[in-house]
Write a protein that holds these residues in place. Structure first.
Motif, PDB file in Angstrom:
ATOM      1  N   PRO A   1       2.164   5.448  19.184  1.00  0.00           N
ATOM      2  CA  PRO A   1       2.928   6.181  18.165  1.00  0.00           C
ATOM      3  C   PRO A   1       2.091   6.673  16.984  1.00  0.00           C
ATOM      4  CG  PRO A   1       3.297   3.825  17.972  1.00  0.00           C
ATOM      5  CD  PRO A   1       2.469   4.016  19.197  1.00  0.00           C
ATOM      6  N   GLY A   2       0.847   6.203  16.888  1.00  0.00           N
ATOM      7  CA  GLY A   2       0.030   6.574  15.731  1.00  0.00           C
ATOM      8  C   GLY A   2       0.361   5.707  14.528  1.00  0.00           C
ATOM      9  N   ILE A   3      -0.496   5.766  13.519  1.00  0.00           N
ATOM     10  CA  ILE A   3      -0.301   4.958  12.312  1.00  0.00           C
ATOM     11  C   ILE A   3       0.112   5.899  11.188  1.00  0.00           C
ATOM     12  CG2 ILE A   3      -1.387   3.368  10.675  1.00  0.00           C
ATOM     13  CD1 ILE A   3      -3.473   2.771  12.948  1.00  0.00           C
ATOM     14  N   ALA A   4       1.351   5.703  10.683  1.00  0.00           N
ATOM     15  CA  ALA A   4       1.899   6.630   9.690  1.00  0.00           C
ATOM     16  C   ALA A   4       1.132   6.544   8.366  1.00  0.00           C
ATOM     17  CB  ALA A   4       3.379   6.327   9.465  1.00  0.00           C
ATOM     18  N   ASN A   5       0.829   5.314   7.944  1.00  0.00           N
ATOM     19  CA  ASN A   5       0.151   5.146   6.666  1.00  0.00           C
ATOM     20  C   ASN A   5      -1.020   4.173   6.841  1.00  0.00           C
ATOM     21  OD1 ASN A   5      -0.681   4.374   4.065  1.00  0.00           O
ATOM     22  ND2 ASN A   5       1.350   4.844   3.222  1.00  0.00           N
ATOM     23  N   ILE A   6      -2.203   4.714   6.995  1.00  0.00           N
ATOM     24  CA  ILE A   6      -3.371   3.875   7.302  1.00  0.00           C
ATOM     25  C   ILE A   6      -3.681   2.926   6.145  1.00  0.00           C
ATOM     26  CG2 ILE A   6      -5.874   3.916   7.762  1.00  0.00           C
ATOM     27  CD1 ILE A   6      -5.370   6.458   9.424  1.00  0.00           C
ATOM     28  N   GLU A   7      -3.466   3.406   4.923  1.00  0.00           N
ATOM     29  CA  GLU A   7      -3.746   2.562   3.757  1.00  0.00           C
ATOM     30  C   GLU A   7      -2.876   1.294   3.792  1.00  0.00           C
ATOM     31  OE1 GLU A   7      -3.609   2.971  -1.007  1.00  0.00           O
ATOM     32  OE2 GLU A   7      -3.771   4.861   0.084  1.00  0.00           O
ATOM     33  N   ASP A   8      -1.587   1.455   4.094  1.00  0.00           N
ATOM     34  CA  ASP A   8      -0.692   0.306   4.214  1.00  0.00           C
ATOM     35  C   ASP A   8      -1.136  -0.603   5.358  1.00  0.00           C
ATOM     36  OD1 ASP A   8       0.903   0.883   2.117  1.00  0.00           O
ATOM     37  OD2 ASP A   8       2.549   1.759   3.286  1.00  0.00           O
ATOM     38  N   SER A  64       2.691  -5.568   8.412  1.00  0.00           N
ATOM     39  CA  SER A  64       2.823  -5.505   9.863  1.00  0.00           C
ATOM     40  C   SER A  64       4.065  -4.731  10.266  1.00  0.00           C
ATOM     41  CB  SER A  64       2.913  -6.922  10.438  1.00  0.00           C
ATOM     42  OG  SER A  64       3.127  -6.855  11.825  1.00  0.00           O
ATOM     43  N   THR A  65       3.946  -3.961  11.330  1.00  0.00           N
ATOM     44  CA  THR A  65       5.118  -3.294  11.897  1.00  0.00           C
ATOM     45  C   THR A  65       5.433  -3.874  13.273  1.00  0.00           C
ATOM     46  OG1 THR A  65       3.726  -1.559  12.856  1.00  0.00           O
ATOM     47  CG2 THR A  65       4.670  -1.112  10.683  1.00  0.00           C
TER      48      THR A  65
END
Lengths: 141, 116
Positions: A81-88, A95-96
């Motif tokens: 799905p990709g990483i929406a917010n890399i900084e987070d 964690s998601t």
């Protein structure tokens, strides 16, 4: 060794219990190449976290490990799905991952921070809906 | 501390790795969260855990640990035992809970950080 020694692995996303097989194999291969144990440990931990991430979040992917004279590069590619917010995502504890992953001992939000901690360089390229490529480098000298 | 002493202190059963009981270890850690083991553990040779899945063995292998103690009477699967044997690891099982097991080893002289 002018040309890189190259190892390629397909990481199966269906089966959490098999996650880590590529890392175990990388560890064995690096031992055979005579790389010092403390450096092998850094590489294997980073690779293992990456592999677990690909299984948890992206239904698997591919891992390419290149051993040069002065460094080891790990390139982990998935079509997740990709990483929406890399900084987070880089924050410890963020964690998601779904709850069932936590009951397996992972999903504490330490994966990416650990990968950064144990490597000398890390680059994340991610497009939401398309996938993620993470390139990690560990210096040998 | 020899692994055989750990076995005695915890009244533990040896699941595999009987031949390595004479190995000396200098530090241990206890956790059910493998992410934390990967994040915070430095040179610990022994992992105490109540988590049972193959990733426990792989985590220990990545950290170059030589002995895993399953607390609270947890029993590893055949697959886990196979993986541990491949990596020359000792697996112990104890009825003690995590707190008591860690306490016994700590009092017995097994430290938290490695002695070089």
């Amino acid at each position: 060794m002018n040309e890189a020694v190259r190892f390629h692995f397909v990481v199966d996303g269906e089966d959490f219990t098999s996650a880590g097989q590529a890392s175990v194999q990388v560890k064995k291969n690096l031992r055979r190449l005579g790389i010092p144990p403390e450096i092998i440990r850094k590489i294997s931990i980073a690779m293992y976290e990456g592999e677990i991430n690909m299984v948890i979040h992206a239904n698997g992917g591919e891992a390419e490990v290149l051993v040069y004279e002065d460094r080891v590069e790990m390139i982990l590619t998935d079509r997740g799905p990709g990483i929406a917010n890399i900084e987070d995502a880089m924050k410890e504890g963020y964690s998601t991952a779904p709850d069932n992953v936590r009951s397996l001992g992972f999903g504490a939000g330490m994966g990416l921070p650990n990968m950064k901690r144990y490597t000398d360089g890390m680059k994340i390229e991610s497009v939401v809906g398309e996938g993620t490529t993470i390139t990690m480098t560990v210096n040998l000298t | 501390m020899k692994i055989s002493v750990i076995k005695d202190l915890l009244d533990a059963e040896v699941v595999c790795g009987e031949e390595f009981l004479d190995h000396e270890v200098h530090s241990a850690c206890g956790s059910d969260m493998m992410s934390d083991v990967l994040a915070y553990v430095k040179d610990q040779a022994v992992l105490l855990t109540g988590l049972v899945n193959p990733q426990v063995i792989r985590t220990a292998e990545m950290m170059d640990m030589v002995c895993i103690v399953f607390v609270r009477s947890k029993t590893p699967s055949e697959e886990m035992i196979r993986l541990a044997k491949e990596s020359d690891m000792v697996i112990l099982c104890t009825k003690k809970r995590m707190y008591e097991a860690c306490g016994k080893l700590y009092l017995g002289g097994l430290g938290v950080s490695a002695v070089k």
